[in-house]
Design a protein around this motif. Structure first.
Motif, mmCIF file in Angstrom:
data_model
loop_
_atom_site.group_PDB
_atom_site.id
_atom_site.type_symbol
_atom_site.label_atom_id
_atom_site.label_comp_id
_atom_site.label_asym_id
_atom_site.label_seq_id
_atom_site.Cartn_x
_atom_site.Cartn_y
_atom_site.Cartn_z
ATOM 1 N N ALA A 98 -20.190 0.920 48.945
ATOM 2 C CA ALA A 98 -21.014 1.327 47.561
ATOM 3 C C ALA A 98 -20.463 2.654 47.131
ATOM 4 N N VAL A 99 -19.405 3.020 47.682
ATOM 5 C CA VAL A 99 -18.963 4.336 47.197
ATOM 6 C C VAL A 99 -17.974 4.342 46.079
ATOM 7 N N GLY A 100 -17.717 5.366 45.352
ATOM 8 C CA GLY A 100 -16.621 5.580 44.408
ATOM 9 C C GLY A 100 -16.978 4.521 43.537
ATOM 10 N N GLY A 101 -15.927 3.893 43.008
ATOM 11 C CA GLY A 101 -16.047 2.897 42.116
ATOM 12 C C GLY A 101 -16.475 1.608 42.327
ATOM 13 N N GLY A 173 -21.562 15.981 43.615
ATOM 14 C CA GLY A 173 -21.003 15.875 42.328
ATOM 15 C C GLY A 173 -21.977 15.340 41.556
ATOM 16 N N ILE A 174 -22.332 15.830 40.229
ATOM 17 C CA ILE A 174 -23.134 15.206 39.126
ATOM 18 C C ILE A 174 -22.364 14.116 38.400
ATOM 19 N N ALA A 179 -17.302 12.611 35.732
ATOM 20 C CA ALA A 179 -16.516 11.345 35.198
ATOM 21 C C ALA A 179 -15.543 11.948 34.174
ATOM 22 N N VAL A 180 -15.507 13.149 33.933
ATOM 23 C CA VAL A 180 -14.207 13.499 32.827
ATOM 24 C C VAL A 180 -13.125 14.319 33.758
ATOM 25 N N CYS A 181 -13.527 14.773 34.928
ATOM 26 C CA CYS A 181 -12.686 15.528 35.705
ATOM 27 C C CYS A 181 -11.124 14.836 35.930
ATOM 28 N N GLY A 182 -10.363 15.593 36.493
ATOM 29 C CA GLY A 182 -9.214 15.231 37.052
ATOM 30 C C GLY A 182 -8.033 15.160 36.170
ATOM 31 N N GLY A 183 -8.243 15.583 34.792
ATOM 32 C CA GLY A 183 -7.245 15.332 33.736
ATOM 33 C C GLY A 183 -7.224 16.537 32.876
ATOM 34 N N ASP A 184 -7.189 16.115 31.491
ATOM 35 C CA ASP A 184 -7.099 17.243 30.653
ATOM 36 C C ASP A 184 -8.311 17.394 29.940
ATOM 37 N N GLU A 193 -25.013 11.450 24.975
ATOM 38 C CA GLU A 193 -26.141 10.869 25.862
ATOM 39 C C GLU A 193 -26.055 11.231 27.523
ATOM 40 N N ASP A 194 -24.831 11.193 28.036
ATOM 41 C CA ASP A 194 -24.686 11.535 29.364
ATOM 42 C C ASP A 194 -24.897 12.783 29.563
ATOM 43 N N TYR A 195 -24.362 13.999 28.659
ATOM 44 C CA TYR A 195 -24.646 15.476 28.916
ATOM 45 C C TYR A 195 -26.231 15.646 28.801
#
Length: 599
Positions: A98-101, A173-174, A179-184, A193-195
């Motif tokens: 049940a880890v990651g995606g 991690g929160i 969810a938006v990390c790793g890119g630009d 809503e998530d914020y």
């Protein structure tokens, strides 16, 4: 013992991929990585789990495989010692990881019945033992950490227990931010809503961090702290010394203060307000009135009845009038005279008798004639509790049983005579006496006169003295036999439940006041009293305020509701009814334990 060429099926939990290897190949991969001896591996990670030795974190842990992992894990997301949420992570696609995606998430708030037992066991029982077992009992818990739990079959058929699969505490991690990390993308790209939902967690982290800092850096204060010079609000704790009484009263310490008054004032100062300790001198009333005009709020810490002890007539009335004048000017007073009268008086139980937390056969008597007529009828029907309005330690609260005569079948079928016999027990010390109905009524009205006979009680009766306006009253309720199981005290700060306290009478008595009880403490959300908490805090209090005609007043800053268990409508179920409210000057027991002497 297996041989090196025995065969294994292995699944790596990061992506649920499956491989087939010999025992020797598996051990070689774990120790040295994907060497020729280890054979071909699909894993994208290089093994070498023991590299660097124990000091560098090289280790492997070997546990049984719990087959119910396929049902998912339950993650306890913790901020220090506080549970922020529970997350059920269910493997997707029939996998075991049940880890990651690889999982579907379901979120549960603290107190949710789905995991109430797991929450109670882990948060309230396991964590202190866990810290000791891990030798970290002298360290603060991580500011953000998790415990992941796997379901296993419990001892009882069909039951479920949970065991820890792992702890995470290094850099949890929160997820709704990460969810938006790793890119630009940056934090600004997180949906609103998530914020805002994830910010509840980070806000809790902030307040918990400051709480840890206060606990570490804020030394114990046995005297009044200085108030901040820039405080926006100015408060005062009001006290009174009974003339001629040692220390100024049995609720005081040797310095003349209630032992809990300084901590209450310091609590306001720690919250950023200014607070003083003021002494009410009834002989300098006008000076007192002038001195309190500049305060925004007053917390009155004067025990019921003290303003009438050795002071002459009218002192309580003059003090109450001053408090009412301040309220009319927009100041706050806890507890206001009206709230004390409406909520703290015993006849509040009559006003809530038709609510779910009340008893419908509850009566109030203000005159001797009312007492004689009502008590002779109610006592003929069933055991009763007769409660005086004054006092705070069980004095003048009498449990009454009929002696030598059967109760009537229906209320009103019979009326007792003056010479019918009673067994009565006073709740302050559980002592028992035997009297006639006439003697009991005489004692309640006029005290231990010759007509009342000889009484063991150290208190003088006369419960109707002064009439209704002066607090003279008696309340008559049925005796709930399950009082012997103890009472549940809801300790409230305004509308907020601070804790629940089960008070069990010692030595087979029926009174749980004073030193007559054993205490067990429960935090809000504890499954033991979850329904009582939900009913009282979320449903009964708004109705209660309306019934007591105090819906336009603030609730007392410190007050209690004491609940007695009764049989519920369903066989084997339990409901709870209010035995009394306390709101005048509720003592904080761990401070007040040292009052009354030279401490």
């Amino acid at each position: 013992v297996l041989a090196d060429d025995d065969k294994l099926k292995v699944m790596e939990m990061n992506d649920n991929h499956v491989e087939y290897h010999t025992v020797g190949e598996f051990i070689e991969f774990c120790v040295n990585g994907p060497t020729a001896k280890a054979g071909a591996w699909k894993s994208t990670f290089p093994g070498k789990y023991l590299e660097g030795g124990k000091a560098a974190g090289g280790q492997l842990v070997d546990q049984r495989l719990c087959p119910r992992i396929e049902e998912g894990e339950v993650r306890m997301l913790m901020v220090g010692p506080v549970l922020q949420m529970m997350i059920h992570k269910k493997p997707d696609g029939g996998g075991l990881s049940a880890v990651g995606g690889n999982s579907a998430y379901t979120y549960y708030k603290p107190g949710d019945p789905m995991y109430a037992k797991l929450e109670d066991d882990f948060v309230n029982r396991d964590i202190p033992q866990l810290m000791k077992a891990l030798e970290i009992e002298n360290d603060p818990l991580p500011i953000l950490w998790t415990g992941d739990f796997i379901p296993v079959d419990g001892k009882e058929p069909g039951s479920t227990d949970y065991v820890v699969g792992e702890f995470n505490c290094s850099c949890v991690g929160i997820s709704k931010f990460q969810a938006v990390c790793g890119g630009d993308k940056t934090l600004a790209d997180v949906p609103d809503e998530d914020y805002y939902d994830a910010s509840k967690l980070t806000d809790l982290m902030g307040t918990t961090a400051l709480k840890f800092l206060r606990a570490k850096n804020d030394p114990r204060q046995n005297t009044l702290m200085p108030s901040p010079p820039d405080a926006k609000h100015k408060c005062a704790v009001i006290q009174f010394k009974v003339p001629g009484a040692p220390n100024g009263g049995s609720d005081k310490g040797a310095d003349g203060n209630r032992v809990d008054s300084i901590p209450i004032a310091n609590g306001i100062i720690k919250a950023g307000g200014a607070c003083d300790l003021l002494l009410y001198d009834y002989q300098k009333h006008d000076e007192f009135v002038a001195s309190v005009q500049d305060y925004d709020a007053l917390l009155v810490r004067i025990n019921p009845g003290q303003l009438s002890q050795g002071t002459g007539e009218g002192v309580q009335e003059r003090f109450d009038n001053t408090m009412n004048d301040l309220l009319a000017k927009g100041k706050l007073v806890w507890s206001s005279p009206s709230v004390q009268t409406q909520m703290g008086a015993k006849d509040a139980l009559v006003k809530i008798k038709d609510m779910s937390c009340g008893l419908p056969d509850t009566f109030a008597y203000y005159e001797a004639e009312e007492l004689e007529e009502g008590f002779k009828k109610s006592m003929a029907f069933q055991p009763r509790v007769i409660k005086q309005n004054r006092g705070s330690a069980g004095e003048g609260i009498w449990l009454c049983w009929l002696e030598g005569k059967d109760y009537c079948a229906n209320f009103g079928d019979a009326v007792l005579a003056d010479d019918d016999k009673l067994k009565v027990m006073e709740m302050n010390d559980n002592h028992v006496e035997y009297h006639t109905v006439g003697e009991f009524i005489e004692f309640c009205v006029n005290g231990p006169t010759a007509k009342a006979g000889a009484w063991k009680s150290t208190f003088p009766g006369k419960y109707l003295e002064g009439g209704k306006a002066a607090g003279g009253q008696l309340v008559d309720q049925r005796l709930c036999p399950r009082i012997e199981e103890g009472e549940v005290r809801m300790l409230m700060v305004g509308p907020v439940l601070q804790m629940m306290i089960h008070k069990k009478p010692d030595g087979g008595g029926l009174s749980a006041v004073g030193g007559n009880s054993a205490y067990t403490y429960y935090k809000p959300g504890d499954p033991m009293y979850a329904k009582l908490e939900d009913d009282f805090v979320n449903r009964d209090i708004p109705q209660l305020m309306k019934a007591l005609e105090i819906e336009n007043d603030p609730l007392p800053i410190l007050w209690t509701g004491d609940f007695i268990p009764v049989d519920g409508k369903e066989p084997g179920s339990t409901d709870y009814v209010v035995g009394e409210f306390n709101c005048s000057c509720v003592g904080i027991s761990k401070f007040q334990a040292v009052c009354g002497g030279d401490k």
